[in-house]
Every structure is written in structure tokens, then in C-alpha cells.
Design a protein around this motif. Structure first.
Motif, short mmCIF file in Angstrom:
data_model
loop_
_atom_site.label_atom_id
_atom_site.label_comp_id
_atom_site.label_asym_id
_atom_site.label_seq_id
_atom_site.Cartn_x
_atom_site.Cartn_y
_atom_site.Cartn_z
N GLN A 1 -64.26 -19.44 -7.28
CA GLN A 1 -64.66 -18.71 -6.11
C GLN A 1 -65.54 -17.54 -6.51
OE1 GLN A 1 -61.66 -17.83 -3.13
NE2 GLN A 1 -62.56 -15.79 -2.82
N VAL A 2 -66.57 -17.28 -5.72
CA VAL A 2 -67.48 -16.18 -5.93
C VAL A 2 -67.28 -15.16 -4.82
CG1 VAL A 2 -69.89 -15.45 -6.09
CG2 VAL A 2 -69.16 -17.63 -7.10
N GLN A 3 -67.16 -13.91 -5.20
CA GLN A 3 -67.00 -12.84 -4.24
C GLN A 3 -68.21 -11.93 -4.28
OE1 GLN A 3 -63.39 -10.61 -4.71
NE2 GLN A 3 -63.87 -9.16 -3.07
N LEU A 4 -68.71 -11.57 -3.11
CA LEU A 4 -69.80 -10.63 -2.98
C LEU A 4 -69.33 -9.49 -2.09
CD1 LEU A 4 -71.07 -13.73 -2.92
CD2 LEU A 4 -73.21 -12.47 -2.75
N VAL A 5 -69.55 -8.27 -2.53
CA VAL A 5 -69.10 -7.10 -1.79
C VAL A 5 -70.28 -6.16 -1.61
CG1 VAL A 5 -67.52 -5.16 -1.71
CG2 VAL A 5 -66.77 -7.33 -2.70
N GLU A 6 -70.63 -5.92 -0.35
CA GLU A 6 -71.73 -5.02 -0.03
C GLU A 6 -71.20 -3.61 0.21
OE1 GLU A 6 -72.61 -9.01 2.13
OE2 GLU A 6 -70.89 -7.67 1.84
N SER A 7 -72.04 -2.64 -0.06
CA SER A 7 -71.71 -1.26 0.22
C SER A 7 -73.00 -0.48 0.41
CB SER A 7 -70.86 -0.64 -0.90
OG SER A 7 -71.57 -0.64 -2.13
N GLY A 8 -72.88 0.73 0.92
CA GLY A 8 -74.02 1.61 1.04
C GLY A 8 -74.58 1.78 2.43
N GLY A 9 -74.06 1.05 3.40
CA GLY A 9 -74.55 1.19 4.75
C GLY A 9 -74.10 2.50 5.37
N GLY A 10 -74.65 2.78 6.53
CA GLY A 10 -74.29 4.00 7.22
C GLY A 10 -75.26 4.30 8.34
N LEU A 11 -75.16 5.51 8.84
CA LEU A 11 -76.02 5.99 9.92
C LEU A 11 -77.09 6.89 9.34
CD1 LEU A 11 -76.62 6.38 12.96
CD2 LEU A 11 -74.95 8.26 12.93
N VAL A 12 -78.32 6.63 9.69
CA VAL A 12 -79.44 7.40 9.17
C VAL A 12 -80.48 7.56 10.26
CG1 VAL A 12 -80.64 5.37 8.26
CG2 VAL A 12 -81.05 7.61 7.23
N ASP A 89 -84.49 -1.75 12.24
CA ASP A 89 -83.76 -2.20 11.06
C ASP A 89 -82.25 -2.21 11.27
OD1 ASP A 89 -86.13 -2.46 9.45
OD2 ASP A 89 -86.10 -0.28 9.15
N THR A 90 -81.79 -1.67 12.38
CA THR A 90 -80.36 -1.61 12.66
C THR A 90 -79.77 -3.02 12.68
OG1 THR A 90 -80.51 0.47 13.87
CG2 THR A 90 -78.62 -0.94 14.34
N ALA A 91 -78.77 -3.25 11.85
CA ALA A 91 -78.18 -4.58 11.73
C ALA A 91 -77.05 -4.51 10.72
CB ALA A 91 -79.23 -5.60 11.27
N VAL A 92 -76.30 -5.60 10.65
CA VAL A 92 -75.37 -5.80 9.55
C VAL A 92 -76.14 -6.47 8.42
CG1 VAL A 92 -73.30 -7.00 8.75
CG2 VAL A 92 -73.34 -5.95 11.02
N TYR A 93 -76.07 -5.88 7.25
CA TYR A 93 -76.76 -6.41 6.08
C TYR A 93 -75.76 -7.10 5.17
CZ TYR A 93 -81.05 -4.07 7.39
OH TYR A 93 -82.19 -3.69 8.04
N SER A 94 -76.04 -8.34 4.82
CA SER A 94 -75.16 -9.14 4.00
C SER A 94 -75.93 -9.72 2.83
CB SER A 94 -74.55 -10.30 4.80
OG SER A 94 -73.87 -9.84 5.96
N CYS A 95 -75.25 -9.88 1.71
CA CYS A 95 -75.89 -10.56 0.59
C CYS A 95 -75.37 -11.98 0.48
CB CYS A 95 -75.73 -9.79 -0.72
SG CYS A 95 -74.05 -9.39 -1.20
N ASN A 96 -76.19 -12.82 -0.12
CA ASN A 96 -75.91 -14.24 -0.17
C ASN A 96 -76.28 -14.81 -1.53
OD1 ASN A 96 -77.30 -17.20 0.34
ND2 ASN A 96 -75.42 -16.91 1.54
N ALA A 97 -75.45 -15.70 -2.02
CA ALA A 97 -75.73 -16.42 -3.26
C ALA A 97 -75.40 -17.89 -3.06
CB ALA A 97 -74.90 -15.84 -4.40
N GLY A 112 -71.12 -12.10 1.49
CA GLY A 112 -70.26 -10.94 1.61
C GLY A 112 -69.94 -10.69 3.07
N LEU A 113 -69.07 -9.74 3.31
CA LEU A 113 -68.68 -9.41 4.68
C LEU A 113 -69.72 -8.56 5.41
CD1 LEU A 113 -64.88 -8.67 4.25
CD2 LEU A 113 -65.96 -10.75 5.10
N GLY A 114 -70.59 -7.94 4.67
CA GLY A 114 -71.67 -7.18 5.27
C GLY A 114 -71.38 -5.70 5.34
N THR A 115 -72.44 -4.94 5.47
CA THR A 115 -72.36 -3.50 5.65
C THR A 115 -73.29 -3.09 6.78
OG1 THR A 115 -72.47 -1.35 4.49
CG2 THR A 115 -74.11 -3.01 3.87
N GLN A 116 -72.81 -2.23 7.66
CA GLN A 116 -73.56 -1.86 8.85
C GLN A 116 -74.59 -0.79 8.51
OE1 GLN A 116 -73.29 -2.95 12.25
NE2 GLN A 116 -75.19 -1.74 12.43
N VAL A 117 -75.81 -1.03 8.95
CA VAL A 117 -76.88 -0.04 8.86
C VAL A 117 -77.30 0.29 10.28
CG1 VAL A 117 -79.27 0.39 8.17
CG2 VAL A 117 -77.69 -0.77 6.60
#
Length: 121
Positions: A1-12, A89-97, A112-117
Motif C-alpha cells: 500500500q502507498v500512502q500520500l499525505v498532503e499538507s500546507g493548505g490554508g487561507l490566503v 485557485d480555491t479548491a482541494v489540492y490532492s496529490c496522485n501517484a 491523498g486526502l487533500g488539503t484545502q486552499v
């Protein structure tokens, strides 16, 4: 199993910057590519940027010149530096492999589960 974890999103605010991180639980060179996608409510998920083991990058036209995808191979992490952010650009950002032998975003790929921007005007 491969796990991807996103981080760094927020309000800007519009015009601001964020850097997203995608930590992958496997050597990122295993994959044909790693991609960042975004999805706004009611909208189709779209590929924003991708990077291959050879370092080839690809960007959606809407983010060219503003976003940069990069990687830290030792940390098995892929980054998305987002500058000059726009409300669009407002969206949930997810990475994919993709699974071995399959393409980005395919049914046999890892998400990944995604991070909100959120970009305010």
C-alpha cells in the motif's frame, strides 16, 4: 500500500503564496509521475502540475508562470509552490501517484486526502 499525505493548505489573500507538500510512503522514483490535482465544489478534478523521475514537469495553462512543482528525493516529498494566487485557485489540492504501469489519475492510482486552499479576494 502507498500512502500520500498532503499538507500546507490554508487561507490566503489574492496575490499571496502557499507551498503544498505531498509526502509519499515509497520512493517517488517508483512512479511514472507524481501529480498535483485540484477540485472545487461541483467541478471536475483537474491536473495542475506533474513531475516525472527525469524531472520533466507539466503545468495546466491556468497556473503556468505562477506554480512550480518540485521534489526532495531524499524525503520522498513533492512540493507545489503556488504564487500570485487567485480566488479561482480555491479548491482541494490532492496529490496522485499511479500504480506501476498505469497513468496519473487512473483508476489504479493512489490519492491523498487533500488539503484545502482558499484564496480570498
Amino acid at each position: 500500500q502507498v500512502q500520500l499525505v498532503e499538507s500546507g493548505g490554508g487561507l490566503v489573500q489574492a496575490g499571496g503564496s502557499l507551498r503544498l507538500s505531498c509526502a509519499v510512503s515509497r520512493n517517488i522514483f517508483v512512479f511514472n509521475a507524481i501529480g498535483w490535482y485540484h477540485q472545487a465544489p461541483g467541478k471536475q478534478r483537474e491536473l495542475v502540475a506533474s513531475i516525472t523521475p527525469a524531472g520533466t514537469t507539466n503545468y495546466a495553462d491556468s497556473v503556468k508562470g505562477r506554480f512550480t512543482i518540485s521534489r526532495d528525493n531524499a524525503k520522498n516529498t513533492v512540493y507545489l509552490q503556488m504564487n500570485s494566487l487567485k480566488p479561482e485557485d480555491t479548491a482541494v489540492y490532492s496529490c496522485n501517484a499511479p500504480s506501476p504501469g498505469y497513468g496519473l489519475g487512473s483508476s489504479l492510482s493512489y490519492w491523498g486526502l487533500g488539503t484545502q486552499v482558499t484564496v480570498s479576494s
